[in-house]
Motif scaffolding. Structure first.
Motif, PDB file in Angstrom:
ATOM      1  N   LEU A 105       0.745  -1.173  -0.355  1.00  0.00           N
ATOM      2  CA  LEU A 105      -0.232  -0.155   0.023  1.00  0.00           C
ATOM      3  C   LEU A 105       0.950   1.246   0.238  1.00  0.00           C
ATOM      4  O   LEU A 105       1.145   1.509   0.738  1.00  0.00           O
ATOM      5  N   ARG A 106       0.642   2.366  -0.847  1.00  0.00           N
ATOM      6  CA  ARG A 106       1.427   3.414  -0.860  1.00  0.00           C
ATOM      7  C   ARG A 106       0.595   4.901  -1.384  1.00  0.00           C
ATOM      8  O   ARG A 106      -0.720   4.382  -1.281  1.00  0.00           O
ATOM      9  N   MET A 107       1.052   5.880  -0.606  1.00  0.00           N
ATOM     10  CA  MET A 107       0.118   6.681  -0.510  1.00  0.00           C
ATOM     11  C   MET A 107       0.607   8.213  -2.391  1.00  0.00           C
ATOM     12  O   MET A 107       2.319   7.964  -0.724  1.00  0.00           O
ATOM     13  N   GLY A 108       0.120   8.314  -2.266  1.00  0.00           N
ATOM     14  CA  GLY A 108       0.982   9.695  -2.989  1.00  0.00           C
ATOM     15  C   GLY A 108       0.357   9.349  -4.837  1.00  0.00           C
ATOM     16  O   GLY A 108      -0.865   8.741  -4.811  1.00  0.00           O
ATOM     17  N   ARG A 109       1.586  10.013  -5.579  1.00  0.00           N
ATOM     18  CA  ARG A 109       0.786   9.697  -6.376  1.00  0.00           C
ATOM     19  C   ARG A 109       1.165   8.882  -7.572  1.00  0.00           C
ATOM     20  O   ARG A 109       2.200   7.764  -7.199  1.00  0.00           O
ATOM     21  N   ALA A 110       0.519   8.032  -8.363  1.00  0.00           N
ATOM     22  CA  ALA A 110       0.284   6.360  -8.676  1.00  0.00           C
ATOM     23  C   ALA A 110       1.708   6.431  -9.704  1.00  0.00           C
ATOM     24  O   ALA A 110       2.127   5.764  -9.345  1.00  0.00           O
ATOM     25  N   ASP A 111       2.038   7.087 -10.499  1.00  0.00           N
ATOM     26  CA  ASP A 111       2.706   7.105 -11.513  1.00  0.00           C
ATOM     27  C   ASP A 111       4.326   6.971 -10.540  1.00  0.00           C
ATOM     28  O   ASP A 111       4.899   5.870 -10.465  1.00  0.00           O
ATOM     29  N   SER A 112       4.577   7.648 -10.209  1.00  0.00           N
ATOM     30  CA  SER A 112       5.609   7.652  -8.477  1.00  0.00           C
ATOM     31  C   SER A 112       6.062   6.097  -8.007  1.00  0.00           C
ATOM     32  O   SER A 112       7.093   5.929  -7.469  1.00  0.00           O
ATOM     33  N   GLU A 113       5.076   6.211  -6.986  1.00  0.00           N
ATOM     34  CA  GLU A 113       5.308   5.616  -5.667  1.00  0.00           C
ATOM     35  C   GLU A 113       5.419   3.978  -7.176  1.00  0.00           C
ATOM     36  O   GLU A 113       5.537   2.664  -6.356  1.00  0.00           O
ATOM     37  N   ILE A 114       4.211   3.825  -7.780  1.00  0.00           N
ATOM     38  CA  ILE A 114       4.663   2.723  -8.948  1.00  0.00           C
ATOM     39  C   ILE A 114       6.406   2.358  -9.176  1.00  0.00           C
ATOM     40  O   ILE A 114       6.781   1.168  -9.390  1.00  0.00           O
TER      41      ILE A 114
ATOM     42  N   VAL B  97       3.181  -4.802 -14.382  1.00  0.00           N
ATOM     43  CA  VAL B  97       1.339  -5.120 -15.291  1.00  0.00           C
ATOM     44  C   VAL B  97       0.376  -3.903 -15.346  1.00  0.00           C
ATOM     45  O   VAL B  97       0.551  -3.980 -13.152  1.00  0.00           O
ATOM     46  N   ILE B  98      -0.104  -3.369 -16.179  1.00  0.00           N
ATOM     47  CA  ILE B  98      -1.094  -1.742 -15.446  1.00  0.00           C
ATOM     48  C   ILE B  98      -2.260  -1.803 -16.089  1.00  0.00           C
ATOM     49  O   ILE B  98      -1.329  -2.281 -17.537  1.00  0.00           O
ATOM     50  N   GLY B  99      -3.278  -1.325 -16.265  1.00  0.00           N
ATOM     51  CA  GLY B  99      -4.266  -0.885 -16.881  1.00  0.00           C
ATOM     52  C   GLY B  99      -4.335   0.311 -17.118  1.00  0.00           C
ATOM     53  O   GLY B  99      -3.819   0.899 -16.468  1.00  0.00           O
ATOM     54  N   SER B 100      -4.718   0.603 -18.727  1.00  0.00           N
ATOM     55  CA  SER B 100      -5.270   2.302 -19.484  1.00  0.00           C
ATOM     56  C   SER B 100      -5.989   2.506 -19.834  1.00  0.00           C
ATOM     57  O   SER B 100      -7.179   1.953 -20.528  1.00  0.00           O
ATOM     58  N   ARG B 101      -6.999   3.415 -19.438  1.00  0.00           N
ATOM     59  CA  ARG B 101      -7.395   4.146 -19.327  1.00  0.00           C
ATOM     60  C   ARG B 101      -7.812   4.167 -21.494  1.00  0.00           C
ATOM     61  O   ARG B 101      -9.104   4.988 -21.387  1.00  0.00           O
ATOM     62  N   GLY B 102      -7.049   5.371 -21.751  1.00  0.00           N
ATOM     63  CA  GLY B 102      -6.462   5.685 -22.926  1.00  0.00           C
ATOM     64  C   GLY B 102      -7.065   6.626 -23.066  1.00  0.00           C
ATOM     65  O   GLY B 102      -7.920   6.804 -23.999  1.00  0.00           O
ATOM     66  N   GLN B 103      -7.180   7.056 -21.814  1.00  0.00           N
ATOM     67  CA  GLN B 103      -7.731   8.988 -22.230  1.00  0.00           C
ATOM     68  C   GLN B 103      -6.921   9.815 -23.357  1.00  0.00           C
ATOM     69  O   GLN B 103      -6.242   9.054 -23.847  1.00  0.00           O
ATOM     70  N   HIS B 104      -8.091  10.224 -24.255  1.00  0.00           N
ATOM     71  CA  HIS B 104      -7.834  11.402 -24.866  1.00  0.00           C
ATOM     72  C   HIS B 104      -6.838  13.001 -24.249  1.00  0.00           C
ATOM     73  O   HIS B 104      -6.564  12.613 -23.646  1.00  0.00           O
TER      74      HIS B 104
ATOM     75  N   GLY C 232      -3.080  14.356 -16.349  1.00  0.00           N
ATOM     76  CA  GLY C 232      -1.925  13.262 -16.771  1.00  0.00           C
ATOM     77  C   GLY C 232      -2.140  12.218 -17.221  1.00  0.00           C
ATOM     78  O   GLY C 232      -2.907  11.543 -17.302  1.00  0.00           O
ATOM     79  N   ASN C 233      -1.452  11.525 -17.302  1.00  0.00           N
ATOM     80  CA  ASN C 233      -1.711  10.196 -17.401  1.00  0.00           C
ATOM     81  C   ASN C 233      -0.688   9.031 -16.954  1.00  0.00           C
ATOM     82  O   ASN C 233       0.099   8.839 -17.335  1.00  0.00           O
ATOM     83  N   ASN C 234      -0.742   8.577 -15.810  1.00  0.00           N
ATOM     84  CA  ASN C 234       0.107   7.087 -14.888  1.00  0.00           C
ATOM     85  C   ASN C 234       0.444   6.231 -15.632  1.00  0.00           C
ATOM     86  O   ASN C 234       1.925   5.882 -15.938  1.00  0.00           O
ATOM     87  N   ALA C 235      -0.486   5.497 -17.296  1.00  0.00           N
ATOM     88  CA  ALA C 235       0.485   4.511 -18.080  1.00  0.00           C
ATOM     89  C   ALA C 235       1.388   5.221 -19.180  1.00  0.00           C
ATOM     90  O   ALA C 235       2.244   4.585 -18.764  1.00  0.00           O
TER      91      ALA C 235
ATOM     92  N   VAL D 264       0.880  -2.764 -19.899  1.00  0.00           N
ATOM     93  CA  VAL D 264       0.001  -2.353 -20.580  1.00  0.00           C
ATOM     94  C   VAL D 264      -1.288  -3.016 -21.189  1.00  0.00           C
ATOM     95  O   VAL D 264      -1.558  -3.008 -22.039  1.00  0.00           O
ATOM     96  N   THR D 265      -2.120  -3.255 -20.422  1.00  0.00           N
ATOM     97  CA  THR D 265      -3.845  -3.665 -20.870  1.00  0.00           C
ATOM     98  C   THR D 265      -4.850  -2.891 -20.732  1.00  0.00           C
ATOM     99  O   THR D 265      -4.972  -1.854 -20.653  1.00  0.00           O
TER     100      THR D 265
END
Length: 146
Positions: free
Chosen positions: A88-97, A110-117, A125-128, A141-142
Motif C-alpha cells: 500500500l502506497r499513498m501519493g501520486r500513482a506513477d511515482s509510487e509505482i 503490469v498496469i491497466g490504461s484507460r486510454g485518455q484523449h 496527466g496519464n499514469n500509464a 499495459v492492458t
C-alpha cells in the motif's frame, strides 16, 4: 533479466482496465512461476500535500486505500494466482509505482490504461504513459476494447 520475469509488480485499482491487468498478471505469474507483488496507490491530490491533511483524514484515506488493495489481492487469488506481497502506497500513482518497481527490482510491471484523449492527458496527466516512460523494467499495459 531472463526471458520470463521472475518478479512481477501488478498495479491495480477498481477500473475495468485494471481487471484485465489482474487477469494478465495472475496468468503470467502462474505460467512462469514468478513472484507476484500487488500495489495500490491511495491518491493524495497533487494540490494537497499529505502533511496538510489531519491525522484523521490521512488514516481515513489510508483505510479506504487498504480496502481496495485487499480487493485486488482477492481478485488475483480468485483467478488462482498467488500474491507474494501486497503493498500500500499513498501519493501520486506513477511515482509510487515506479519507486516500488525499483525497490523490488521488478522485472515486469503490469498496469491497466484507460486510454485518455490528448486533452485529458494534458490536464490530468496519464499514469500509464509516465510509468512506461520511467519504469526500471518492461511494462505490460492492458486496455479495454473500444
Amino acid at each position: 533479466m531472463s526471458f520470463f520475469p521472475r518478479k512481477i509488480l501488478l498495479a491495480a485499482d477498481r477500473s475495468e482496465e485494471s481487471r484485465l491487468a489482474v487477469e494478465a498478471a495472475a496468468d503470467l505469474s502462474k505460467e512462469t512461476g514468478s513472484e507476484l507483488h500487488v500495489v495500490y496507490v491511495g491518491l493524495i491530490s497533487p494540490w494537497v500535500q499529505s502533511n496538510t491533511l489531519s491525522p484523521t483524514q490521512y488514516r481515513r484515506l489510508r483505510a479506504e486505500a487498504q480496502e481496495v488493495l485487499d480487493e485486488q489481492v482477492r481478485a488475483v487469488e480468485s483467478l488462482g494466482g498467488k500474491v507474494t506481497q501486497a503493498h500500500l502506497r499513498m501519493g501520486r500513482a506513477d511515482s509510487e509505482i515506479i519507486r516500488l518497481g525499483e525497490e523490488l527490482s521488478a522485472e515486469l510491471i503490469v498496469i491497466g490504461s484507460r486510454g485518455q484523449h490528448t486533452i485529458s492527458r494534458v490536464l490530468l496527466g496519464n499514469n500509464a504513459e509516465s510509468i512506461v516512460r520511467h519504469a526500471p523494467c518492461p511494462v505490460l499495459v492492458t486496455r479495454k476494447d473500444r
